[in-house]
Structure formats: C-alpha cells, structure tokens
Write an enzyme that holds these catalytic residues in place. Structure first.
Site, PDB file in Angstrom:
ATOM      1  N   GLU A 140       0.841  -1.209   0.000  1.00  0.00           N
ATOM      2  CA  GLU A 140       0.000   0.000   0.000  1.00  0.00           C
ATOM      3  C   GLU A 140       0.871   1.252   0.000  1.00  0.00           C
ATOM      4  O   GLU A 140       1.851   1.339   0.752  1.00  0.00           O
ATOM      5  CB  GLU A 140      -0.900  -0.010   1.233  1.00  0.00           C
ATOM      6  CG  GLU A 140      -1.774   1.234   1.321  1.00  0.00           C
ATOM      7  CD  GLU A 140      -2.784   1.162   2.448  1.00  0.00           C
ATOM      8  OE1 GLU A 140      -3.509   0.160   2.543  1.00  0.00           O
ATOM      9  OE2 GLU A 140      -2.837   2.125   3.243  1.00  0.00           O
TER      10      GLU A 140
ATOM     11  N   GLY B 270     -14.103   6.878   5.469  1.00  0.00           N
ATOM     12  CA  GLY B 270     -13.174   7.979   5.721  1.00  0.00           C
ATOM     13  C   GLY B 270     -13.367   8.513   7.123  1.00  0.00           C
ATOM     14  O   GLY B 270     -14.352   8.208   7.799  1.00  0.00           O
TER      15      GLY B 270
ATOM     16  N   HIS C 105     -13.999  -1.016  15.412  1.00  0.00           N
ATOM     17  CA  HIS C 105     -13.617   0.318  14.949  1.00  0.00           C
ATOM     18  C   HIS C 105     -13.232   1.191  16.152  1.00  0.00           C
ATOM     19  O   HIS C 105     -13.876   1.110  17.213  1.00  0.00           O
ATOM     20  CB  HIS C 105     -14.793   0.947  14.185  1.00  0.00           C
ATOM     21  CG  HIS C 105     -14.426   2.234  13.526  1.00  0.00           C
ATOM     22  ND1 HIS C 105     -14.504   3.438  14.180  1.00  0.00           N
ATOM     23  CD2 HIS C 105     -13.942   2.489  12.293  1.00  0.00           C
ATOM     24  CE1 HIS C 105     -14.092   4.394  13.353  1.00  0.00           C
ATOM     25  NE2 HIS C 105     -13.750   3.841  12.207  1.00  0.00           N
TER      26      HIS C 105
ATOM     27  N   GLN D 273      -7.486  -3.346   9.551  1.00  0.00           N
ATOM     28  CA  GLN D 273      -6.742  -2.327  10.278  1.00  0.00           C
ATOM     29  C   GLN D 273      -5.469  -2.972  10.844  1.00  0.00           C
ATOM     30  O   GLN D 273      -5.423  -4.188  11.051  1.00  0.00           O
ATOM     31  CB  GLN D 273      -7.644  -1.841  11.427  1.00  0.00           C
ATOM     32  CG  GLN D 273      -7.048  -0.860  12.385  1.00  0.00           C
ATOM     33  CD  GLN D 273      -6.926   0.502  11.746  1.00  0.00           C
ATOM     34  OE1 GLN D 273      -6.170   0.652  10.797  1.00  0.00           O
ATOM     35  NE2 GLN D 273      -7.666   1.470  12.233  1.00  0.00           N
TER      36      GLN D 273
HETATM   37  P1  FAD Z   1     -17.557   2.172   7.836  1.00  0.00           P
HETATM   38  O1  FAD Z   1     -17.404   0.777   7.388  1.00  0.00           O
HETATM   39  O2  FAD Z   1     -18.633   2.962   7.207  1.00  0.00           O
HETATM   40  O3  FAD Z   1     -17.856   2.198   9.384  1.00  0.00           O
HETATM   41  C1  FAD Z   1     -16.927   2.384  10.388  1.00  0.00           C
HETATM   42  C2  FAD Z   1     -17.545   1.888  11.674  1.00  0.00           C
HETATM   43  O4  FAD Z   1     -18.690   2.678  11.991  1.00  0.00           O
HETATM   44  C3  FAD Z   1     -18.037   0.453  11.561  1.00  0.00           C
HETATM   45  O5  FAD Z   1     -17.001  -0.451  11.854  1.00  0.00           O
HETATM   46  C4  FAD Z   1     -19.197   0.448  12.519  1.00  0.00           C
HETATM   47  O6  FAD Z   1     -18.719   0.268  13.808  1.00  0.00           O
HETATM   48  C5  FAD Z   1     -19.751   1.849  12.415  1.00  0.00           C
HETATM   49  N1  FAD Z   1     -20.850   1.971  11.456  1.00  0.00           N
HETATM   50  C6  FAD Z   1     -20.871   2.767  10.373  1.00  0.00           C
HETATM   51  N2  FAD Z   1     -22.049   2.667   9.717  1.00  0.00           N
HETATM   52  C7  FAD Z   1     -22.775   1.791  10.416  1.00  0.00           C
HETATM   53  C8  FAD Z   1     -24.076   1.265  10.247  1.00  0.00           C
HETATM   54  N3  FAD Z   1     -24.862   1.620   9.232  1.00  0.00           N
HETATM   55  N4  FAD Z   1     -24.515   0.370  11.143  1.00  0.00           N
HETATM   56  C9  FAD Z   1     -23.740  -0.001  12.167  1.00  0.00           C
HETATM   57  N5  FAD Z   1     -22.481   0.462  12.373  1.00  0.00           N
HETATM   58  C10 FAD Z   1     -22.021   1.338  11.517  1.00  0.00           C
HETATM   59  N6  FAD Z   1      -9.042   6.563   5.432  1.00  0.00           N
HETATM   60  C11 FAD Z   1      -8.865   7.478   4.453  1.00  0.00           C
HETATM   61  O7  FAD Z   1      -9.247   8.637   4.618  1.00  0.00           O
HETATM   62  N7  FAD Z   1      -8.267   7.133   3.270  1.00  0.00           N
HETATM   63  C12 FAD Z   1      -7.845   5.881   3.010  1.00  0.00           C
HETATM   64  O8  FAD Z   1      -7.314   5.597   1.929  1.00  0.00           O
HETATM   65  C13 FAD Z   1      -8.008   4.886   4.035  1.00  0.00           C
HETATM   66  N8  FAD Z   1      -7.611   3.601   3.838  1.00  0.00           N
HETATM   67  C14 FAD Z   1      -7.860   2.668   4.805  1.00  0.00           C
HETATM   68  C15 FAD Z   1      -7.507   1.330   4.567  1.00  0.00           C
HETATM   69  C16 FAD Z   1      -7.760   0.349   5.526  1.00  0.00           C
HETATM   70  C17 FAD Z   1      -7.397  -1.081   5.232  1.00  0.00           C
HETATM   71  C18 FAD Z   1      -8.364   0.709   6.762  1.00  0.00           C
HETATM   72  C19 FAD Z   1      -8.619  -0.337   7.811  1.00  0.00           C
HETATM   73  C20 FAD Z   1      -8.720   2.026   7.005  1.00  0.00           C
HETATM   74  C21 FAD Z   1      -8.485   3.020   6.043  1.00  0.00           C
HETATM   75  N9  FAD Z   1      -8.838   4.349   6.233  1.00  0.00           N
HETATM   76  C22 FAD Z   1      -8.636   5.278   5.257  1.00  0.00           C
HETATM   77  C23 FAD Z   1      -9.442   4.766   7.504  1.00  0.00           C
HETATM   78  C24 FAD Z   1     -10.979   4.725   7.491  1.00  0.00           C
HETATM   79  O9  FAD Z   1     -11.485   5.678   6.591  1.00  0.00           O
HETATM   80  C25 FAD Z   1     -11.466   5.004   8.893  1.00  0.00           C
HETATM   81  O10 FAD Z   1     -11.157   3.940   9.754  1.00  0.00           O
HETATM   82  C26 FAD Z   1     -12.919   5.414   9.036  1.00  0.00           C
HETATM   83  O11 FAD Z   1     -13.112   5.910  10.348  1.00  0.00           O
HETATM   84  C27 FAD Z   1     -13.887   4.283   8.846  1.00  0.00           C
HETATM   85  O12 FAD Z   1     -13.954   3.882   7.545  1.00  0.00           O
HETATM   86  P2  FAD Z   1     -14.759   2.526   7.200  1.00  0.00           P
HETATM   87  O13 FAD Z   1     -14.809   2.384   5.747  1.00  0.00           O
HETATM   88  O14 FAD Z   1     -14.269   1.413   8.000  1.00  0.00           O
HETATM   89  O15 FAD Z   1     -16.206   2.955   7.725  1.00  0.00           O
END
Ligand code: FAD
Length: 340
Positions: free
Chosen positions: A31, A119, A164, A200
């Site tokens: 990455e 994000g 998370h 993560q």
């Molecule tokens: P989501 O999957 O939407 O949710 C995060 C958490 O919120 C869930 O685990 C859950 O606990 C809760 N949640 C959200 N919606 C719901 C729902 N409808 N019902 C129940 N619970 C819910 N960030 C960047 O800005 N740019 C990047 O390129 C980037 N790359 C990443 C790559 C990896 C492998 C990882 C692990 C993280 C990355 N991040 C990046 C960070 C990420 O954007 C953050 O961790 C952000 O806070 C959560 O994103 P997510 O897609 O996991 O969110």
C-alpha cells in the site's frame, strides 16, 4: 482483473486463507499513499521498484483533497507500471457526482478494484458527518457501486480486528456487544457486494486470528487479509497505535523500551516482529498479506525475504537517502489517514 481472482490464482484456493487444498504460495500486496507534487517522481520510482517483486496487487490511498493525485497514480500503476491496482475511495467530503467522476475515471483506465471506505471526520471534528448528496458510511458506498457499476469493480472493505476505534473505550477495548455489532456491520458490507476485507493494523496476532474465526462464525466467507504495519520508529509507532487505539502486547512494549531511542534497533526489531507475526498468520493457513509500506521499501521487503516469499538476491541495498526524502513527505495527518 479483480484482485480476488489474482489472490485465488496465487494461493490456489477459493477462500484465500484456510488451508483446504491450495498450494503453499503467499499472495502479498503493497500500500502506498499519494505524495505532495514534488515527491511524485520518487514515489512512482519506489512503486516501480517494489512491483519488481511481483506483488499480487498494489493499492493507493485516498483523501478528497488529493483525489486527483490518487487518480493519476492509480492510472499510472495500472497502465504504465503494470500492476493490478486497487484505489481507495472514501465518502468523506465526496458528493455523489465526485464519487462517479472518480469511479468513471478509473474504469476508463482499466482499474477494476476499489477499497470502499467511509473515511475519517475532517481534522478537528469528532464525528463523521455526511455531506449533502454524499454517503454516510462505507456500506452505502458499496451498495451504490454495485447498483450503478454492477459487477465491474472488485470491492474491498475495511475490517477492524479490535472493532472500529469509535467504539473502543478508555480501557482500550470494545465491549463484547460493540464488537459483535461491528462484525455484523462488516457482514452487511460483504452481503452488499464487497468481496475482500483488508484489516486495520494490529500487533496482537491472536486478536486477528480470533477476528477471522468470529467472521467465519457469522458467515463471512470472503478472504480476510491482515494489514501489517511494521514498526520503524518508536514515536510514530506510539502515535499511530494511539490514534487507532491498537492493543500493544506487553512483550512488545518491553522489547522496545530499552531500544526506543535507537532507530536502527527499532527498525530491526520491527522487521523481526513483523516476520514472526506473518509466520504465525501463515501457519494458520492465511496466505495473503497486505503490507502498509508508508512509502518505504526496506521493512516490507525484509519481512517478505525472511518469510522466503521473495528471493534474497532481489533485495537492493537500502536506498537510505531516497527513503529519507520520501519519509519527509509523511505528515502526521497523512499517517493518521492511511491507517484510520
Ligand atoms: P464504515 O465501514 O462505514 O464504518 C466504520 C464503523 O462505523 C463500523 O465499523 C461500525 O462500527 C460503524 N458503522 C458505520 N455505519 C454503520 C451502520 N450503518 N450500522 C452499524 N455500524 C455502523 N481513510 C482514508 O481517509 N483514506 C484511506 O485511503 C483509508 N484507507 C484505509 C484502509 C484500511 C485497510 C483501513 C482499515 C482504514 C483506512 N482508512 C482510510 C481509515 C478509514 O477511513 C477510517 O477507519 C474510518 O473511520 C472508517 O472507515 P470505514 O470504511 O471502515 O467505515
């Protein structure tokens, strides 16, 4: 090609993890994050150099403010450097038309893989707030991508072995209920069309292995790829694990304490630890590794060499000056974004 298919063809089995008749190959990915303009050439050179080790795929992170740089790098990775590319895409600060612009751009360039993310909230804000005409979570983005783009994209989502960070309390752990809710939500993302999970960072391998088992228990069958961030510097390690609320096993803290001011020793320990973690993961039949490079090659390559996944002869001498220059591109904000 979808990276899921590349993983399957590399490790020789459908689930990309459990030892159920596949070969002994290990799939691995690197990455990178987009640099500031003046660092572009160096990062492209780094990617090209690391692609020479034949990773299964490489990915490039996303921030709305530097989205065009990410789009440019994704296109170059796929078409000039010639590596199967996964582009991260977040909902943060992205109205639907901007999401479409990003997806249409990479689609026209033949990039077929997206890591769909929510994000983080903008700096200075505690909570993620959906913008007008935007999405509120990664689940919405996955659903949208499947409804608008059908089966074109391979969609990866983020998984959190310790839950998370939003639901990790002051005691450093999520409650069992919050952990289960997080898992159930991850399953929703997969059921909506994600076909791969990247995790993560973590430093307690047992927590990762339990997370995989727990995912299997609730019917998540897609590959779950461990995200490995090698320790290269004590202060940034503590900062990162603080931001991500990552559990640090006591033996790791004890090993680092006497060497924390010696960067070379910390780096060597990080490579040793990363190697041992990966060995244990592979011994449990999970043969796909995702290496957060932080735009540096030395530690990621050393771990793969130690594992016998890449040949010793191919390792170049550390390009310290170059790495130092690239590392200077890493702002604290970028570090936080890369690992959440
Ligand atoms: P989501 O999957 O939407 O949710 C995060 C958490 O919120 C869930 O685990 C859950 O606990 C809760 N949640 C959200 N919606 C719901 C729902 N409808 N019902 C129940 N619970 C819910 N960030 C960047 O800005 N740019 C990047 O390129 C980037 N790359 C990443 C790559 C990896 C492998 C990882 C692990 C993280 C990355 N991040 C990046 C960070 C990420 O954007 C953050 O961790 C952000 O806070 C959560 O994103 P997510 O897609 O996991 O969110």
């Amino acid at each position: 090609m979808k990276v899921l298919d590349k993983i399957r063809s590399t490790v020789g089995e459908a689930n990309g993890g459990a030892a159920n008749g596949g070969n002994n190959n290990v799939a691995f990915s690197f990455e990178f994050f987009p640099p500031r303009a003046e660092g572009m050439a160096k990062v492209l050179e780094l990617i090209e150099r690391m692609v020479a080790y034949s990773p299964t795929f490489c990915d490039i992170t996303w921030r709305a403010s530097s989205g065009d740089v990410t789009l440019d790098i994704a296109n170059r990775m796929q078409n000039s450097i010639g590596i199967e590319t996964m582009m991260h895409l977040t909902c943060a600060e992205m109205p639907v038309e901007e999401i479409d612009r990003a997806l249409d751009t990479i689609k026209s360039g033949g990039v077929q893989n997206v890591l769909a993310l929510r994000g983080d909230p903008p700096l200075g804000q505690d909570k993620f707030v959906k913008i007008q005409d935007g999405f509120s979570c990664a689940l919405d983005l996955v659903k949208y991508m499947r409804s608008k783009y059908g089966d074109y994209f391979g969609i990866t989502v983020a998984g959190y072995p310790e839950a998370h960070p939003d639901v990790i309390g002051d005691d450093g752990v999520a409650t069992p209920e919050d952990y289960q809710k997080d898992l159930a939500y991850l399953k929703q993302k997969v059921d909506a069309g994600a076909d791969l999970i990247i995790t993560q960072l973590f430093y307690d391998t047992d927590i990762f292995l339990k997370f995989v088992d727990d995912c299997r228990q609730i019917g998540i069958t897609c590959p779950i790829v461990p995200g490995i961030l090698t320790i290269t510097n004590y202060r940034s390690f503590r900062k990162m694990t603080g931001l991500c609320k990552t559990k640090i096993p006591a033996e790791i803290l004890a090993a680092l304490e006497p060497i924390k001011d010696n960067n070379e020793a910390v780096r060597a320990y990080g490579i040793h630890l990363g190697t041992e973690m990966c060995k244990k993961i592979i011994a449990h039949g999970i043969r796909t590794l995702h290496l957060y490079t932080m735009n540096r090659d030395e530690s990621a390559l050393a771990i793969l060499k130690n594992l016998g996944v890449i040949g010793v002869s191919k390792i170049p001498p550390p390009l310290k000056q170059q790495q130092k220059a690239i590392q200077e591109e890493v702002t604290k904000e970028e570090v936080a974004k890369v690992v959440g």
